[in-house]
Write a protein that holds these residues in place. Structure first.
Motif, PDB file in Angstrom:
ATOM      1  N   VAL A  99       5.312  -5.648   6.724  1.00 48.06           N
ATOM      2  CA  VAL A  99       6.078  -4.865   5.746  1.00 48.06           C
ATOM      3  C   VAL A  99       7.291  -4.228   6.413  1.00 48.06           C
ATOM      4  O   VAL A  99       8.394  -4.197   5.849  1.00 48.06           O
ATOM      5  CB  VAL A  99       5.188  -3.782   5.095  1.00 48.06           C
ATOM      6  N   ALA A 103      11.215  -3.329   5.598  1.00 40.66           N
ATOM      7  CA  ALA A 103      11.484  -1.924   5.261  1.00 40.66           C
ATOM      8  C   ALA A 103      12.292  -1.200   6.326  1.00 40.66           C
ATOM      9  O   ALA A 103      12.916  -0.173   6.052  1.00 40.66           O
ATOM     10  CB  ALA A 103      10.163  -1.182   5.017  1.00 40.66           C
ATOM     11  N   LYS A 111       5.930   3.630   4.577  1.00 41.76           N
ATOM     12  CA  LYS A 111       4.769   4.127   3.825  1.00 41.76           C
ATOM     13  C   LYS A 111       4.986   4.021   2.317  1.00 41.76           C
ATOM     14  O   LYS A 111       4.044   3.825   1.547  1.00 41.76           O
ATOM     15  CB  LYS A 111       4.469   5.574   4.228  1.00 41.76           C
ATOM     16  N   ALA A 112       6.231   4.142   1.888  1.00 38.28           N
ATOM     17  CA  ALA A 112       6.539   4.063   0.460  1.00 38.28           C
ATOM     18  C   ALA A 112       6.712   2.625  -0.024  1.00 38.28           C
ATOM     19  O   ALA A 112       6.747   2.372  -1.234  1.00 38.28           O
ATOM     20  CB  ALA A 112       7.813   4.859   0.160  1.00 38.28           C
ATOM     21  N   ALA A 113       6.808   1.677   0.928  1.00 42.47           N
ATOM     22  CA  ALA A 113       7.027   0.277   0.568  1.00 42.47           C
ATOM     23  C   ALA A 113       5.771  -0.338  -0.050  1.00 42.47           C
ATOM     24  O   ALA A 113       4.646   0.113   0.184  1.00 42.47           O
ATOM     25  CB  ALA A 113       7.452  -0.514   1.799  1.00 42.47           C
ATOM     26  N   ALA A 114       5.983  -1.394  -0.813  1.00 45.27           N
ATOM     27  CA  ALA A 114       4.867  -2.072  -1.481  1.00 45.27           C
ATOM     28  C   ALA A 114       3.970  -2.775  -0.461  1.00 45.27           C
ATOM     29  O   ALA A 114       4.452  -3.439   0.459  1.00 45.27           O
ATOM     30  CB  ALA A 114       5.403  -3.083  -2.487  1.00 45.27           C
ATOM     31  N   TYR A 115       2.666  -2.626  -0.649  1.00 44.62           N
ATOM     32  CA  TYR A 115       1.669  -3.307   0.192  1.00 44.62           C
ATOM     33  C   TYR A 115       1.288  -4.611  -0.499  1.00 44.62           C
ATOM     34  O   TYR A 115       1.095  -4.632  -1.726  1.00 44.62           O
ATOM     35  CB  TYR A 115       0.441  -2.413   0.363  1.00 44.62           C
ATOM     36  N   GLY A 119      -0.364  -1.516  -4.541  1.00 43.67           N
ATOM     37  CA  GLY A 119      -0.049  -0.147  -4.166  1.00 43.67           C
ATOM     38  C   GLY A 119       0.995  -0.101  -3.070  1.00 43.67           C
ATOM     39  O   GLY A 119       1.761  -1.055  -2.865  1.00 43.67           O
ATOM     40  N   THR A 120       1.044   1.007  -2.364  1.00 45.93           N
ATOM     41  CA  THR A 120       1.982   1.176  -1.258  1.00 45.93           C
ATOM     42  C   THR A 120       1.251   1.125   0.077  1.00 45.93           C
ATOM     43  O   THR A 120       0.013   1.120   0.119  1.00 45.93           O
ATOM     44  CB  THR A 120       2.700   2.534  -1.369  1.00 45.93           C
ATOM     45  N   VAL A 121       2.016   1.112   1.146  1.00 46.33           N
ATOM     46  CA  VAL A 121       1.414   1.168   2.486  1.00 46.33           C
ATOM     47  C   VAL A 121       0.607   2.455   2.638  1.00 46.33           C
ATOM     48  O   VAL A 121      -0.499   2.450   3.196  1.00 46.33           O
ATOM     49  CB  VAL A 121       2.504   1.069   3.575  1.00 46.33           C
ATOM     50  N   ASP A 123      -0.945   4.042   0.338  1.00 47.64           N
ATOM     51  CA  ASP A 123      -2.192   3.844  -0.410  1.00 47.64           C
ATOM     52  C   ASP A 123      -3.186   3.022   0.417  1.00 47.64           C
ATOM     53  O   ASP A 123      -4.389   3.313   0.430  1.00 47.64           O
ATOM     54  CB  ASP A 123      -1.921   3.121  -1.734  1.00 47.64           C
TER      55      ASP A 123
END
Length: 306
Positions: A99, A103, A111-115, A119-121, A123
């Motif tokens: 990720v 990012a 951390k805010a990027a999509a996993y 969800g996000t990283v 999450d």
């Protein structure tokens, strides 16, 4: 007056290599400040330069990822070394690195990027905490790239592919043969893992580090004429910079030449000029102080309380 404990003396001895009595005296003179005590010992000629590797490490994994002409290193921390062998934690660290390739180096952005699994990283980290039962955190990340060339990686004592306690990325810029360039970059990455340079060249060494080294040299030679002191400091700093800057360090694969010389000589095989752009070296837990516990005492205390 500071309480100079045996544990504090032991910590200083491990970091400095000085004798127990010298360590105790140094801590007494500096009010129990370990970093100041290291400087005191060095001024007395009783210790070598402190290295980051002497610090107590946190647990977790360093993860590396490559894509095209760029690479990224991330450090994901956990509470115990057992977690580093956990398949779920390894997958988390590896995916976070992937990720981060998109990012960038900012931890909050990662951390805010999509996993990929939803969800996000952030999450995904929270989910892993709930499942595995240990606190975890994405501590840091750094991206390295070139316009034309290669970024190569090396993980020392890898736990799994691209994962371990020491991870290194090296970037070389060149229009030459990419296979030869990658092989050279990997050799340099292995060198960085072993030699742990603090900067690419002298220009990259922090001014406060230079000032600290100069102060130690002047103190160790106090009493000599001013012009002599300045010459000693000048020569001493030159020697120090050769030891801690990547381009000037002796190449571990051929100690008859510096890293810069090895890169220059490789241009013939690569078929074009080569520029050593930069490197990233992540040692797990660099600079993190972790409380040490006496396991035997804990067991004895627990048995007594039972």
């Amino acid at each position: 007056m500071a309480n100079i404990t045996a544990a504090l003396v032991k910590e200083l001895r491990e970091k400095s290599g000085a004798g127990m009595l010298d360590c105790k005296n140094a801590l007494t003179e500096t009010g129990g400040d370990v970093e100041a005590a290291i400087d005191w010992l060095r001024m007395k000629g009783l210790a070598r330069a402190a290295k980051k590797s002497g610090r107590v490490a946190a647990e977790g994994l360093v993860a590396l990822a490559l894509a095209g002409n760029k690479g990224v290193a991330v450090e994901v921390n956990a509470e115990t070394d057992f977690v580093a062998r956990n398949d779920q934690f390894q997958a988390l660290a590896r995916t976070i690195a992937q990720v981060a390739l998109g990012a960038g180096s900012d931890v909050e952005a990662i951390k805010a990027a999509a996993y990929p699994q939803g969800g996000t990283v952030a999450d995904a980290i929270a989910s892993a905490i709930a499942t595995i039962g240990e606190n975890m955190t994405l501590r840091r990340a750094e991206l390295l790239s070139v316009n034309d060339g290669v970024v190569a990686s090396y993980v020392h004592n890898a736990t799994a592919d691209g994962l371990g306690r020491i991870g290194v990325l090296v970037a070389l810029e060149s229009t030459g043969n990419k296979d030869e360039l990658t092989a050279l970059a990997r050799q340099i990455a292995m060198h960085v893992a072993a030699a742990n340079p603090i900067a690419l060249d002298a220009a990259g060494v922090p001014a406060e580090t230079i000032a600290r080294e100069k102060a130690i040299l002047l103190e160790k030679n106090a009493g000599k004429p001013e012009h002599v002191l300045e010459k000693i400091a000048e020569n001493g700093l030159k020697s120090y910079l050769k030891e801690v800057t990547l381009v000037d360090q002796l190449f571990i694969h051929d100690s008859s030449k510096s890293v810069a010389q090895a890169v220059k000589e490789a241009e013939g095989k690569v078929g074009a000029p080569i520029k050593l752009v930069g490197f990233i070296r992540y040692g797990l837990g660099d600079g993190i102080e972790k409380e040490e516990t006496d396991f035997a005492s804990e067991v004895a205390a627990a048995a007594g309380a039972a």
